[in-house]
Design an enzyme around this catalytic site. Structure first.
Site, PDB file in Angstrom:
ATOM      1  N   SER A 193       0.810  -1.220   0.000  1.00 27.51           N
ATOM      2  CA  SER A 193       0.000   0.000   0.000  1.00 27.51           C
ATOM      3  C   SER A 193       0.838   1.263   0.000  1.00 27.51           C
ATOM      4  CB  SER A 193      -0.916   0.021   1.230  1.00 27.51           C
ATOM      5  OG  SER A 193      -0.142   0.019   2.419  1.00 27.51           O
ATOM      6  N   CYS A 194       2.154   1.140   0.125  1.00 26.43           N
ATOM      7  CA  CYS A 194       2.980   2.337   0.268  1.00 26.43           C
ATOM      8  C   CYS A 194       4.272   2.207  -0.520  1.00 26.43           C
ATOM      9  CB  CYS A 194       3.307   2.590   1.747  1.00 26.43           C
ATOM     10  SG  CYS A 194       4.341   4.040   2.008  1.00 26.43           S
ATOM     11  N   GLY A 195       4.464   3.093  -1.494  1.00 20.91           N
ATOM     12  CA  GLY A 195       5.659   3.057  -2.320  1.00 20.91           C
ATOM     13  C   GLY A 195       6.795   3.890  -1.791  1.00 20.91           C
ATOM     14  N   CYS A 242       7.284   3.984   1.756  1.00 23.67           N
ATOM     15  CA  CYS A 242       7.585   3.460   3.081  1.00 23.67           C
ATOM     16  C   CYS A 242       9.032   3.002   3.152  1.00 23.67           C
ATOM     17  CB  CYS A 242       6.669   2.283   3.416  1.00 23.67           C
ATOM     18  SG  CYS A 242       4.926   2.712   3.490  1.00 23.67           S
TER      19      CYS A 242
END
Length: 276
Positions: free
Chosen positions: A116-118, A120
């Site tokens: 869900s997070c590029g 992070c």
């Protein structure tokens, strides 16, 4: 570990006064380790750059696309080989040319990226932003608004795994006449775009300045930044953009469209490229 993007499971379906055994199909989510081999004083060095949660498939494209959008590599000739590591289905190994020193400082991470997070794992605010080699290129693109109306329908027709699972994001490319070019799906929206950009990188199709990028969901900062790295100038999203995505699109001179559905859309930046 598997390479099939769809998992078939048993579950129970609940409705009013009814409990039934049933089968379901889910989008697969598994880790992928992205490793780089480069040469230091003639000696090969292997380094793990990231571990990302992704849907299996197009792993070579994902690995290369990630390195490119992170600014670690810039040109096709810098990569000599891309391969899945034998006996390790969830690792991709990217070997650089002997004269290429990777810009590893551009990817300072704690190595783990969720689906869900590029961004992070980045170790500092400055590490979030990357600079494209295709920035500040001039264009005279001006497209009719009606061209965009059919794109979301065309996207859905191409989303084979989404139709069966309902659980994947997609990034698709269309040419400036609205013709479909390419689509990639993934449980992570940033991975789907990295796969598209990685495919273009490996096929020497960069920059993608004569294409339209269509996103199946919302337009976030990380997606705008990745698109900018590939030279994309027009981005349309079925969902909403974030405030930072709009800010970045304005800074980089991109056209950003949101809420593209039912023959309507909003233009958040770069309106000079759209005409009625």
């Amino acid at each position: 570990m598997q390479n099939d993007p769809v998992a078939h499971i048993k579950m129970k379906r609940v409705s009013i006064n009814e409990l039934l055994d049933a089968d379901d199909e889910l989008a697969v989510e598994e880790p992928l380790e992205i490793d780089v081999v480069y040469y230091s004083q003639g000696i090969p060095v292997q380094k793990c750059i990231s571990i990302t949660m992704r849907t299996p498939g197009n792993d070579e494209e994902l690995g290369v696309g990630f390195l490119f959008t992170e600014g670690i590599i810039q040109k096709r000739e810098e990569v000599s080989e891309v391969s899945a590591v034998p006996f390790a289905d969830n690792k991709v190994l990217i070997t650089l040319s002997k004269n290429k020193q990777p810009l590893l400082q551009n990817a300072e991470r704690n190595f783990y990226t969720t689906s869900s997070c590029g961004v992070c794992g980045k170790t500092g605010i400055d590490a979030i932003r990357t600079t494209s080699i295709y920035k500040n290129t001039v264009d005279e693109i001006c497209l009719p608004a009606v061209l965009f109306y059919h794109l979301s329908d065309a996207l859905r027709k191409q989303q084979a795994v989404f139709e069966s699972t309902g659980g994947l994001h997609a990034s698709a490319l269309f040419d400036l006449h609205g013709n479909f070019m390419m689509l990639r799906e993934d449980v992570g929206r940033h991975n789907a775009l990295d796969k598209v950009i990685g495919a273009a990188f490996l096929n020497n199709q960069l920059p993608l300045d004569n294409t339209i990028l269509l996103l199946s969901g919302r337009a976030s900062f990380e997606l705008i930044q990745k698109a900018t790295m590939a030279g994309i100038k027009i981005i349309a999203a079925v969902g909403a953009p974030s405030s930072l995505a709009v800010q970045l699109a304005e800074e980089r001179g991109l056209t950003l469209i949101g809420f593209l559905r039912n023959q309507r859309f909003n233009i958040y930046s770069g309106g000079q490229r759209i005409r009625l």
